[in-house]
Scaffold this motif. Structure first.
Motif, mmCIF file in Angstrom:
data_model
loop_
_atom_site.group_PDB
_atom_site.id
_atom_site.type_symbol
_atom_site.label_atom_id
_atom_site.label_comp_id
_atom_site.label_asym_id
_atom_site.label_seq_id
_atom_site.Cartn_x
_atom_site.Cartn_y
_atom_site.Cartn_z
ATOM 1 N N VAL A 1 46.226 46.615 39.336
ATOM 2 C CA VAL A 1 46.847 46.743 38.083
ATOM 3 C C VAL A 1 47.855 45.720 37.633
ATOM 4 C CG1 VAL A 1 47.853 48.457 36.501
ATOM 5 C CG2 VAL A 1 47.065 49.416 37.922
ATOM 6 N N CYS A 2 47.857 44.876 36.264
ATOM 7 C CA CYS A 2 48.335 44.058 35.877
ATOM 8 C C CYS A 2 49.049 44.253 35.643
ATOM 9 C CB CYS A 2 47.563 43.018 35.106
ATOM 10 S SG CYS A 2 48.096 41.292 34.430
ATOM 11 N N GLY A 3 50.530 43.457 35.816
ATOM 12 C CA GLY A 3 51.963 43.930 34.809
ATOM 13 C C GLY A 3 51.471 44.276 33.253
ATOM 14 N N CYS A 4 50.238 43.733 32.528
ATOM 15 C CA CYS A 4 50.075 44.357 31.470
ATOM 16 C C CYS A 4 49.411 45.193 30.991
ATOM 17 C CB CYS A 4 49.356 43.185 30.728
ATOM 18 S SG CYS A 4 47.811 43.331 30.794
ATOM 19 N N GLY A 5 48.662 46.005 31.632
ATOM 20 C CA GLY A 5 48.870 47.798 31.650
ATOM 21 C C GLY A 5 47.080 47.645 32.426
ATOM 22 N N ASN A 6 46.486 46.010 32.090
ATOM 23 C CA ASN A 6 45.288 46.041 32.842
ATOM 24 C C ASN A 6 44.886 46.777 33.947
ATOM 25 O OD1 ASN A 6 43.910 45.220 29.970
ATOM 26 N ND2 ASN A 6 44.596 43.378 30.088
ATOM 27 N N VAL A 7 43.741 47.241 34.082
ATOM 28 C CA VAL A 7 43.241 47.623 35.337
ATOM 29 C C VAL A 7 42.034 46.132 35.557
ATOM 30 C CG1 VAL A 7 42.128 48.993 37.223
ATOM 31 C CG2 VAL A 7 43.455 49.817 35.082
ATOM 32 N N GLY A 8 42.125 45.225 37.258
ATOM 33 C CA GLY A 8 41.714 44.411 37.410
ATOM 34 C C GLY A 8 41.594 43.371 36.425
ATOM 35 N N ASP A 9 42.515 42.742 36.162
ATOM 36 C CA ASP A 9 41.841 41.714 34.618
ATOM 37 C C ASP A 9 42.317 40.231 35.972
ATOM 38 O OD1 ASP A 9 44.993 40.981 35.168
ATOM 39 O OD2 ASP A 9 44.654 41.865 32.840
ATOM 40 N N LEU A 10 42.009 39.594 35.364
ATOM 41 C CA LEU A 10 42.684 37.710 36.503
ATOM 42 C C LEU A 10 43.547 38.139 36.780
ATOM 43 C CD1 LEU A 10 41.235 34.871 36.908
ATOM 44 C CD2 LEU A 10 41.990 33.917 34.893
ATOM 45 N N LEU B 1 44.616 33.807 29.188
ATOM 46 C CA LEU B 1 43.618 34.215 30.130
ATOM 47 C C LEU B 1 43.311 34.859 31.215
ATOM 48 C CD1 LEU B 1 40.607 32.474 31.279
ATOM 49 C CD2 LEU B 1 41.571 30.924 32.463
ATOM 50 N N GLY B 2 44.865 35.100 31.890
ATOM 51 C CA GLY B 2 44.832 36.367 32.943
ATOM 52 C C GLY B 2 44.787 37.091 32.535
ATOM 53 N N HIS B 3 44.859 37.150 31.019
ATOM 54 C CA HIS B 3 44.363 39.050 30.595
ATOM 55 C C HIS B 3 43.639 39.318 30.142
ATOM 56 C CE1 HIS B 3 48.288 39.473 31.271
ATOM 57 N NE2 HIS B 3 48.894 38.829 30.611
ATOM 58 N N ALA B 4 41.837 38.372 30.793
ATOM 59 C CA ALA B 4 40.632 38.412 30.232
ATOM 60 C C ALA B 4 40.340 39.102 32.075
ATOM 61 C CB ALA B 4 40.372 36.960 30.236
#
Ligand code: ZN
Length: 308
Positions: free
Chosen positions: A187-196, A175-178
């Motif tokens: 930016v998230c540690g996974c590379g997504n910009v603006g995820d949860l 869910l954290g990367h939704a």
């Protein structure tokens, strides 16, 4: 005797459990997670730590044949065995951008453990915590439920019709990367910009605020208007994510854990509940938010629940 292994990005914890005495973790030890050597280094570290725990208890290591492993995702499958593709463990992941002393693209976990133990179950740490909450915590007897941890990151385990969801690679519940907001500032540690996780995860919050998240919550608890507005914003974002999983899976109860939530429960729970229940009452009225029944120990019992 069975072994409980909790792998994190910074630390590995290993305990033994005597099947006759549930919820008792024995010979617990912690070490920094192996970050160098061959890709199997983390699995070999876990096996050595189990052997050391056996030595401490004067137990023959051969009697420990069942192991539960709670580990951070994402996972990838090689054959039918889980390997970790976790950005803060594997330095060779494309675009990881982290300074890790290895070039691992994955860290094999399940295959090396299967060479040592006859019964091995590896799950995402939030899925393991969900299993613990279902066995001993706030989700006992609840068929349609989720466990959500609000910590340095955001993790989630999901259960529908009494069946815990795993997905094709054991990654169900990330869910954290939704995406629940159109904020593109972080930016998230996974590379997504603006995820949860980028917006509300404890690590990201500290970077955004320029101070420990605890300082923000302390000011909010004293009634500081600016801090309260920020807490409202965080709960709007997190509450939407809780609404999303409720709408998608028709959940009855969500158990909330993780230090960010548990240490600030009085501020967060009513706001999250208001956000959840402000949408589509026909879906959300039958869903309740509760603090994790196992509290701060939910994570500790995750690996045990996998072999319980
Ligand atoms: Zn992410």
């Amino acid at each position: 005797m069975r072994a409980c292994i909790d792998i994190g990005g910074t630390k590995v914890s290993v305990s033994l459990n005597d099947a006759a005495r549930p919820l008792e973790l024995l010979a617990t030890r912690h070490e920094p997670t192996a970050h160098s050597g061959p890709p199997e280094a983390v699995a070999l570290q876990c096996i050595r730590m189990v052997d050391e725990a056996c030595a401490e208890l004067r137990v023959d290591p051969a009697v420990v044949q069942a192991v539960g492993v709670a580990a951070p995702g994402p996972f990838v499958m090689r054959g039918d065995c889980i390997e970790l593709a976790t950005p803060n463990i594997c330095g060779g992941l494309p675009g990881s951008g982290r300074q890790l002393p290895n070039d691992w693209r994955t860290a094999p976990i399940e295959a090396p453990l299967r060479r040592r133990f006859t019964r091995v179950r590896v799950e995402n740490d939030a899925v393991a915590a969900l299993e613990a909450e279902r066995l001993w915590g706030a989700l006992q007897g609840v068929e349609h439920c989720a466990y959500v941890t609000w910590s340095t990151g955001v993790g989630c385990g999901l259960c529908v019709g009494g069946k815990v969801l795993r997905g094709k690679n054991g990654n169900a519940g990330h869910l954290g990367h939704a995406f629940v907001s159109d904020n593109d500032q972080v930016v998230c540690g996974c590379g997504n910009v603006g995820d949860l996780e980028a917006l509300v995860g404890g690590n990201s919050l500290e970077r955004r605020l320029g101070e420990p998240a605890a300082a923000l919550f302390a000011r909010a608890a004293q009634g500081d208007a600016k801090a309260l507005a920020m807490v409202d914003e965080l709960c709007r974002v997190m509450g939407r994510a809780l609404y999303d999983i409720t709408a998608i899976l028709d959940l009855q109860r969500i158990s909330l854990g993780g230090p960010v939530f548990l240490m600030n429960q009085a501020l967060l729970l009513p706001r999250l509940s208001t956000e959840l229940h402000s949408h589509l009452p026909s879906m959300t009225e039958g869903c309740e938010l509760v603090p994790a029944g196992l509290g701060r120990r939910t994570g500790d019992f995750g690996a045990l629940a996998l072999v319980g």
